[in-house]
Design a protein around this motif. Structure first.
Motif, PDB file in Angstrom:
ATOM      1  N   PRO A   1      18.547  25.785  33.271  1.00 22.01           N
ATOM      2  CA  PRO A   1      19.949  25.632  32.879  1.00 22.01           C
ATOM      3  C   PRO A   1      20.501  24.261  33.239  1.00 22.01           C
ATOM      4  CG  PRO A   1      19.808  26.857  34.908  1.00 22.01           C
ATOM      5  CD  PRO A   1      18.379  26.625  34.461  1.00 22.01           C
ATOM      6  N   SER A   2      21.552  23.867  32.533  1.00 23.18           N
ATOM      7  CA  SER A   2      22.275  22.635  32.842  1.00 23.18           C
ATOM      8  C   SER A   2      23.739  22.878  32.533  1.00 23.18           C
ATOM      9  CB  SER A   2      21.734  21.468  32.001  1.00 23.18           C
ATOM     10  OG  SER A   2      22.051  21.649  30.637  1.00 23.18           O
ATOM     11  N   ALA A   3      24.574  21.918  32.866  1.00 26.33           N
ATOM     12  CA  ALA A   3      26.007  22.084  32.650  1.00 26.33           C
ATOM     13  C   ALA A   3      26.338  22.235  31.169  1.00 26.33           C
ATOM     14  CB  ALA A   3      26.759  20.893  33.235  1.00 26.33           C
ATOM     15  N   ALA A   4      25.587  21.538  30.314  1.00 25.53           N
ATOM     16  CA  ALA A   4      25.909  21.536  28.883  1.00 25.53           C
ATOM     17  C   ALA A   4      25.102  22.528  28.072  1.00 25.53           C
ATOM     18  CB  ALA A   4      25.691  20.130  28.311  1.00 25.53           C
ATOM     19  N   GLY A   5      24.135  23.222  28.685  1.00 33.30           N
ATOM     20  CA  GLY A   5      23.332  24.159  27.905  1.00 33.30           C
ATOM     21  C   GLY A   5      22.139  24.654  28.693  1.00 33.30           C
ATOM     22  N   GLY A   6      21.048  24.844  28.006  1.00 35.13           N
ATOM     23  CA  GLY A   6      19.835  25.318  28.665  1.00 35.13           C
ATOM     24  C   GLY A   6      18.610  25.007  27.840  1.00 35.13           C
ATOM     25  N   MET A   7      17.502  24.634  28.508  1.00 31.65           N
ATOM     26  CA  MET A   7      16.238  24.355  27.838  1.00 31.65           C
ATOM     27  C   MET A   7      15.273  25.493  28.115  1.00 31.65           C
ATOM     28  SD  MET A   7      14.565  22.147  25.933  1.00 31.65           S
ATOM     29  CE  MET A   7      15.066  20.430  26.205  1.00 31.65           C
ATOM     30  N   LEU A   8      14.828  26.167  27.057  1.00 30.36           N
ATOM     31  CA  LEU A   8      13.871  27.250  27.194  1.00 30.36           C
ATOM     32  C   LEU A   8      12.484  26.724  26.873  1.00 30.36           C
ATOM     33  CD1 LEU A   8      16.720  28.460  26.002  1.00 30.36           C
ATOM     34  CD2 LEU A   8      15.444  30.588  25.979  1.00 30.36           C
ATOM     35  N   SER A   9      11.555  26.863  27.802  1.00 28.87           N
ATOM     36  CA  SER A   9      10.182  26.405  27.608  1.00 28.87           C
ATOM     37  C   SER A   9       9.280  27.601  27.345  1.00 28.87           C
ATOM     38  CB  SER A   9       9.690  25.647  28.849  1.00 28.87           C
ATOM     39  OG  SER A   9      10.447  24.464  29.045  1.00 28.87           O
ATOM     40  N   ILE A  10       8.551  27.555  26.236  1.00 30.55           N
ATOM     41  CA  ILE A  10       7.683  28.646  25.839  1.00 30.55           C
ATOM     42  C   ILE A  10       6.239  28.221  26.041  1.00 30.55           C
ATOM     43  CG2 ILE A  10       7.105  30.264  23.992  1.00 30.55           C
ATOM     44  CD1 ILE A  10      10.029  30.316  24.963  1.00 30.55           C
ATOM     45  N   GLN A  11       5.516  28.929  26.918  1.00 28.55           N
ATOM     46  CA  GLN A  11       4.126  28.598  27.198  1.00 28.55           C
ATOM     47  C   GLN A  11       3.388  29.837  27.686  1.00 28.55           C
ATOM     48  OE1 GLN A  11       4.761  25.530  30.147  1.00 28.55           O
ATOM     49  NE2 GLN A  11       4.568  26.970  31.834  1.00 28.55           N
ATOM     50  N   SER A  12       2.077  29.780  27.629  1.00 30.36           N
ATOM     51  CA  SER A  12       1.243  30.925  28.008  1.00 30.36           C
ATOM     52  C   SER A  12       1.239  31.120  29.518  1.00 30.36           C
ATOM     53  CB  SER A  12      -0.189  30.712  27.522  1.00 30.36           C
ATOM     54  OG  SER A  12      -0.227  30.547  26.117  1.00 30.36           O
ATOM     55  N   SER A  13       1.101  32.375  29.950  1.00 31.91           N
ATOM     56  CA  SER A  13       1.005  32.689  31.371  1.00 31.91           C
ATOM     57  C   SER A  13      -0.420  32.386  31.847  1.00 31.91           C
ATOM     58  CB  SER A  13       1.323  34.163  31.607  1.00 31.91           C
ATOM     59  OG  SER A  13       0.328  34.979  31.003  1.00 31.91           O
ATOM     60  N   ALA A  14      -0.649  32.479  33.150  1.00 36.43           N
ATOM     61  CA  ALA A  14      -1.974  32.212  33.709  1.00 36.43           C
ATOM     62  C   ALA A  14      -3.026  33.172  33.144  1.00 36.43           C
ATOM     63  CB  ALA A  14      -1.922  32.327  35.228  1.00 36.43           C
ATOM     64  N   VAL A  15      -2.654  34.440  32.988  1.00 37.40           N
ATOM     65  CA  VAL A  15      -3.594  35.435  32.452  1.00 37.40           C
ATOM     66  C   VAL A  15      -3.957  35.107  31.006  1.00 37.40           C
ATOM     67  CG1 VAL A  15      -3.898  37.865  31.843  1.00 37.40           C
ATOM     68  CG2 VAL A  15      -2.756  37.240  33.985  1.00 37.40           C
ATOM     69  N   ASP A  16      -2.937  34.773  30.217  1.00 30.74           N
ATOM     70  CA  ASP A  16      -3.189  34.436  28.817  1.00 30.74           C
ATOM     71  C   ASP A  16      -4.029  33.174  28.698  1.00 30.74           C
ATOM     72  OD1 ASP A  16      -1.661  36.617  28.101  1.00 30.74           O
ATOM     73  OD2 ASP A  16       0.182  35.455  27.932  1.00 30.74           O
ATOM     74  N   LEU A  17      -3.771  32.211  29.581  1.00 33.70           N
ATOM     75  CA  LEU A  17      -4.523  30.968  29.538  1.00 33.70           C
ATOM     76  C   LEU A  17      -6.001  31.202  29.853  1.00 33.70           C
ATOM     77  CD1 LEU A  17      -2.156  28.350  31.221  1.00 33.70           C
ATOM     78  CD2 LEU A  17      -2.971  28.365  28.863  1.00 33.70           C
ATOM     79  N   LYS A  18      -6.278  32.133  30.768  1.00 34.41           N
ATOM     80  CA  LYS A  18      -7.666  32.436  31.105  1.00 34.41           C
ATOM     81  C   LYS A  18      -8.408  32.991  29.889  1.00 34.41           C
ATOM     82  CE  LYS A  18     -10.580  35.027  34.320  1.00 34.41           C
ATOM     83  NZ  LYS A  18     -10.610  35.991  35.465  1.00 34.41           N
TER      84      LYS A  18
END
Length: 221
Positions: free
Chosen positions: A9-26
């Motif tokens: 989050p930030s004062a002006a909005g929010g950045m959502l980061s989409i990435q695989s979890s450790a299990v999915d990466l394995k």
């Protein structure tokens, strides 16, 4: 180690980061040993599809909650899809107040301006700055209510700042009508959890798609 999708989050909005979890990466790494390019392509498509899914559902949710046109909400959502060797896609959601004239079709009435179920008594729809008309009210009006004009600072100074206009003459100062989007901030946690589940679902679909292509290719050898 990857902890999966998250938001910052930030004062002006929010950045959502989409990435695989450790299990999915394995699982991805194991698949990549067999068909590395296919695994990378599957992950890239899955993340980018999840970004599109997330953008659509956030726009719909905020539109319903705040009674704002979906198109207006989408303008506040900016996607940064996976490209090259990146393994994380991002979605920025700006939460600064949005001009009321952008949330639907504004109509001038004898008593003020109405738009998307909201009524701004004593206001008027007119071009003051820029090429498009906005909803304004004189701060001296008996109908002026600061709650209807968030992020607007009334001042006796000259110029333009954060939606207010102060000039010489009894028409000014004016304040621009806006709608706050701060109420959408608490939903970040919910959206990011849903995005993680959706990403896993699409990853499985994309892995299976690439695997089937690989098996068909082997069968024809």
């Amino acid at each position: 180690m990857s902890v999966g999708s998250y938001f910052k989050p930030s004062a002006a909005g929010g950045m959502l980061s989409i990435q695989s979890s450790a299990v999915d990466l394995k699982a991805l790494e194991e698949f990549a040993k067999v068909v590395p390019k296919a695994a990378a392509a599957a992950q890239r498509r899955a993340i980018n599809k999840t970004l599109g899914w997330l953008r659509t559902h956030i726009a719909r949710a905020v539109s319903r909650q705040e009674r704002i046109a979906v198109a207006a909400v989408r303008q506040r959502l900016r996607s940064y899809p996976v490209t090259g060797g990146s393994t994380s896609g991002k979605l920025w959601f700006g939460l600064n107040a949005i001009e009321s004239s952008r949330i639907g079709r504004a109509r001038q009435t004898g008593r003020g301006v109405s738009v998307a179920g909201r009524r701004y008594q004593g206001a008027f729809l007119k071009k003051v700055y820029g090429n498009k008309p906005d909803i304004w009210i004189r701060t001296a009006s008996k109908h002026f209510n600061a709650d209807d004009y968030p992020d607007s600072t009334v001042s006796g100074g000259g110029g333009v700042s954060s939606g207010w206009v102060a000039e010489n003459g009894n028409r000014f100062p004016l304040v621009k009508a806006k709608v706050s989007l701060e109420q959408a901030r608490p939903h970040f946690h919910t959206w990011i959890k849903r995005a993680d589940a959706r990403l896993l679902e699409i990853l499985r679909q994309e892995f299976n798609f690439e695997l089937q292509k690989h098996l068909k290719r082997i069968a024809h050898v």
